[in-house]
Design a protein around this motif. Structure first.
Motif, mmCIF file in Angstrom:
data_model
loop_
_atom_site.group_PDB
_atom_site.id
_atom_site.type_symbol
_atom_site.label_atom_id
_atom_site.label_comp_id
_atom_site.label_asym_id
_atom_site.label_seq_id
_atom_site.Cartn_x
_atom_site.Cartn_y
_atom_site.Cartn_z
ATOM 1 N N ILE A 276 30.668 15.059 13.624
ATOM 2 C CA ILE A 276 31.338 13.721 14.222
ATOM 3 C C ILE A 276 32.373 13.702 13.136
ATOM 4 O O ILE A 276 33.453 12.625 13.569
ATOM 5 N N VAL A 277 32.141 13.991 11.840
ATOM 6 C CA VAL A 277 33.157 13.557 10.540
ATOM 7 C C VAL A 277 34.802 14.389 11.540
ATOM 8 O O VAL A 277 35.512 14.180 11.339
ATOM 9 N N LYS A 278 34.607 15.289 11.584
ATOM 10 C CA LYS A 278 35.282 15.945 12.702
ATOM 11 C C LYS A 278 35.868 15.754 13.442
ATOM 12 O O LYS A 278 36.946 15.628 13.652
ATOM 13 N N THR A 279 35.091 15.683 14.663
ATOM 14 C CA THR A 279 35.318 14.777 15.618
ATOM 15 C C THR A 279 36.627 13.649 15.341
ATOM 16 O O THR A 279 37.571 13.111 16.253
ATOM 17 N N VAL A 280 36.510 12.477 14.892
ATOM 18 C CA VAL A 280 37.057 11.801 14.272
ATOM 19 C C VAL A 280 37.621 12.494 13.540
ATOM 20 O O VAL A 280 39.073 11.287 13.382
ATOM 21 N N SER A 281 37.583 13.044 12.433
ATOM 22 C CA SER A 281 39.033 13.475 11.786
ATOM 23 C C SER A 281 40.223 13.849 12.511
ATOM 24 O O SER A 281 41.540 13.074 12.840
ATOM 25 N N ASP A 282 39.480 14.656 13.536
ATOM 26 C CA ASP A 282 40.535 15.076 14.502
ATOM 27 C C ASP A 282 41.110 14.388 15.688
ATOM 28 O O ASP A 282 42.723 14.023 15.742
ATOM 29 N N LEU A 283 40.091 12.917 15.826
ATOM 30 C CA LEU A 283 40.728 11.738 16.762
ATOM 31 C C LEU A 283 42.215 11.080 16.067
ATOM 32 O O LEU A 283 43.156 10.254 16.796
ATOM 33 N N TYR A 284 41.590 11.216 14.880
ATOM 34 C CA TYR A 284 42.814 9.974 14.532
ATOM 35 C C TYR A 284 44.188 10.900 14.299
ATOM 36 O O TYR A 284 45.721 10.587 13.863
ATOM 37 N N ILE A 285 44.524 12.317 13.831
ATOM 38 C CA ILE A 285 45.106 13.033 14.122
ATOM 39 C C ILE A 285 45.866 12.657 15.403
ATOM 40 O O ILE A 285 47.644 12.972 15.412
ATOM 41 N N HIS A 286 45.361 13.383 16.026
ATOM 42 C CA HIS A 286 45.700 13.553 17.878
ATOM 43 C C HIS A 286 46.116 11.923 18.003
ATOM 44 O O HIS A 286 47.492 12.206 18.575
ATOM 45 N N MET A 287 45.774 10.692 17.526
ATOM 46 C CA MET A 287 46.309 9.317 18.090
ATOM 47 C C MET A 287 47.563 8.829 17.533
ATOM 48 O O MET A 287 48.482 7.883 17.931
ATOM 49 N N TYR A 288 47.741 9.827 16.394
ATOM 50 C CA TYR A 288 49.170 9.297 15.689
ATOM 51 C C TYR A 288 50.058 9.648 16.774
ATOM 52 O O TYR A 288 51.014 9.133 16.486
ATOM 53 N N GLU A 289 49.966 11.284 17.203
ATOM 54 C CA GLU A 289 51.450 11.315 17.832
ATOM 55 C C GLU A 289 51.315 10.711 19.434
ATOM 56 O O GLU A 289 52.347 10.549 20.038
ATOM 57 N N LYS A 290 49.761 10.759 19.475
ATOM 58 C CA LYS A 290 50.012 9.927 20.723
ATOM 59 C C LYS A 290 50.534 8.349 20.405
ATOM 60 O O LYS A 290 51.128 7.561 22.038
ATOM 61 N N ILE A 291 50.178 7.714 20.158
ATOM 62 C CA ILE A 291 50.662 6.456 19.637
ATOM 63 C C ILE A 291 52.158 5.660 19.325
ATOM 64 O O ILE A 291 53.160 5.127 20.106
ATOM 65 N N THR A 292 52.424 7.386 18.847
ATOM 66 C CA THR A 292 53.706 7.365 18.085
ATOM 67 C C THR A 292 54.789 7.682 18.374
ATOM 68 O O THR A 292 55.851 7.756 19.083
ATOM 69 N N GLY A 293 54.540 9.233 19.781
ATOM 70 C CA GLY A 293 55.592 10.195 20.189
ATOM 71 C C GLY A 293 55.444 11.120 19.450
ATOM 72 O O GLY A 293 56.863 12.095 20.098
ATOM 73 N N LEU A 294 55.211 10.763 18.197
ATOM 74 C CA LEU A 294 55.890 11.736 16.956
ATOM 75 C C LEU A 294 55.457 13.132 16.907
ATOM 76 O O LEU A 294 53.846 13.362 16.636
ATOM 77 N N LYS A 295 55.371 13.432 15.957
ATOM 78 C CA LYS A 295 54.779 15.482 15.987
ATOM 79 C C LYS A 295 54.303 15.185 14.296
ATOM 80 O O LYS A 295 54.768 14.120 13.516
ATOM 81 N N TRP A 296 52.822 15.391 13.934
ATOM 82 C CA TRP A 296 52.414 15.267 12.615
ATOM 83 C C TRP A 296 52.390 15.787 11.801
ATOM 84 O O TRP A 296 52.327 15.712 10.846
#
Length: 296
Positions: A276-296
C-alpha cells in the motif's frame, strides 16, 4: 542567519527565516489527525509542486496568495502573517484561524454525518436519502477550527467570533473559494478527473483583503475521482481517501473514534503494508501529472 523551526506539522515543517516563512514538505502522511508511522516516497515533492502549480494559476485570476517562490522540489517560501488568539482582532495582515471546506459531491465525513442523521439530507437539497458520491444540488460550504486538537465544524456565529471576520468578509472568502474551484474543477475535468471537495485556508492582507495561504488543490487537502469510472457508476478514490478507507476496513477508524467519544486512550495507528505504501507513492506521482498536466 539560520532558520527557526516554528512548528512541525503532520505533513510539513514551517521555518522562519527572519522575514518570510519556508515550508519544508515531508513524506509523512496522516489520517484522522494521526500520523502514520510510514514515509511515502515522493509525497512531499508531489504536494509542493502541485500546490505551486495552483498558486500560479490562482495569481493569474487576480487572487492574492502568500506564495513567494519555489526553493526546491519540496520547499517553498511564503509570506508571513500574524497568528491571533480567540476573540482578538487585528486590523490586517493576520492568519484567519479557520479552515474552509467546500463540497461538490457527497463523500467522506459529510456522508458519514448524513448517514448518522447529524446532517439532514433535505438541508443539502436532496429529496431522497443520497448515496455515497452523489453530486450535491448546490455546493456545500463548511467552516471548521484550525488550531484545536481535533477539527470541529462551526456555526457561523462562532466562526466569526473565533476569526475576527465579519459576515461580509466571510462571504468574500466564500466567493473567492468558488472562483478558485471553478478553475480547479474545469481544469482537472479536462484531464479526466472530478474534483469532489477541497479545504482551503486564508489570511487577511492589507485593507483586509483575502489572501489564500498554505497548500490546496493537492491529494492531502482535496478529493479527486476518476471521471470515466464515475460516469460508469463507480467512485474511484484518487486521493488520500484511499488510505482512510484502508483504516476503515481494518476497523481502526471505529476503535479510534470509540476511544475519543469515551475519553479513553487512543489506540496507536499501525503502519501501512508495504504494497500500500508503494501504491500510495505511485498515486502521488501519477496525480501530480493528472492534476497539473505536467510531466513528473
Amino acid at each position: 542567519m539560520g532558520m527557526e523551526l516554528l512548528r512541525k506539522g503532520k505533513v510539513k515543517d514551517v521555518y522562519d527565516d527572519g522575514k518570510d516563512l519556508v515550508f519544508k514538505f515531508s513524506d509523512r502522511i496522516s489520517v484522522f489527525d494521526k500520523i502514520i508511522p510510514d514515509s511515502i516516497p515522493h509525497k512531499g515533492e508531489s504536494l509542493c509542486r502541485t500546490s505551486t502549480y495552483w498558486y500560479n494559476i490562482v495569481s493569474s485570476l487576480g487572487i492574492d496568495t502568500d506564495f513567494i517562490e519555489l526553493v526546491s522540489d519540496s520547499e517553498m517560501k511564503v509570506k508571513k502573517f500574524r497568528q491571533i488568539d480567540r476573540g482578538y482582532k487585528f486590523l490586517s495582515n493576520y492568519m484567519v484561524p479557520l479552515e474552509f471546506i467546500t463540497r461538490y459531491y457527497l463523500a467522506g465525513s459529510a456522508y458519514d454525518r448524513v448517514k448518522s442523521g447529524e446532517i439532514d439530507y433535505h438541508s443539502l437539497g436532496f429529496k431522497n436519502p443520497p448515496v455515497y458520491g452523489e453530486k450535491l444540488p448546490d455546493p456545500f460550504f463548511e467552516v471548521s477550527t484550525k488550531f484545536e486538537k481535533f477539527d470541529r465544524y462551526l456555526h457561523t456565529d462562532e466562526a466569526l467570533e473565533i476569526s475576527g471576520l465579519d459576515a461580509g468578509e466571510l462571504c468574500e472568502i466564500q466567493e473567492t473559494i468558488f472562483k478558485i474551484d471553478r478553475r480547479i474543477n474545469s481544469s482537472v475535468e479536462s484531464r479526466g478527473l472530478i474534483h469532489a471537495d477541497g479545504k482551503k485556508e486564508f489570511a487577511l492582507g492589507l485593507e483586509r483583503k483575502p489572501v489564500i495561504i498554505d497548500t490546496f488543490g493537492t491529494l492531502d487537502e482535496d478529493r479527486f475521482w476518476d471521471k470515466k469510472d464515475y460516469e460508469n457508476g463507480q467512485v474511484n478514490e484518487l486521493s488520500k481517501e484511499m488510505v482512510r478507507q484502508y483504516y476503515r476496513k481494518t476497523g481502526y477508524h471505529q476503535k479510534l473514534y470509540d476511544a475519543r467519544d469515551n475519553n479513553q486512550p487512543e489506540p496507536d495507528i499501525e503502519p501501512l503494508p508495504e504494497n500500500i505504501v508503494k501504491t500510495v507513492s505511485d498515486l502521488y506521482i501519477h496525480m501530480y501529472e493528472k492534476i497539473t498536466g505536467l510531466k513528473w
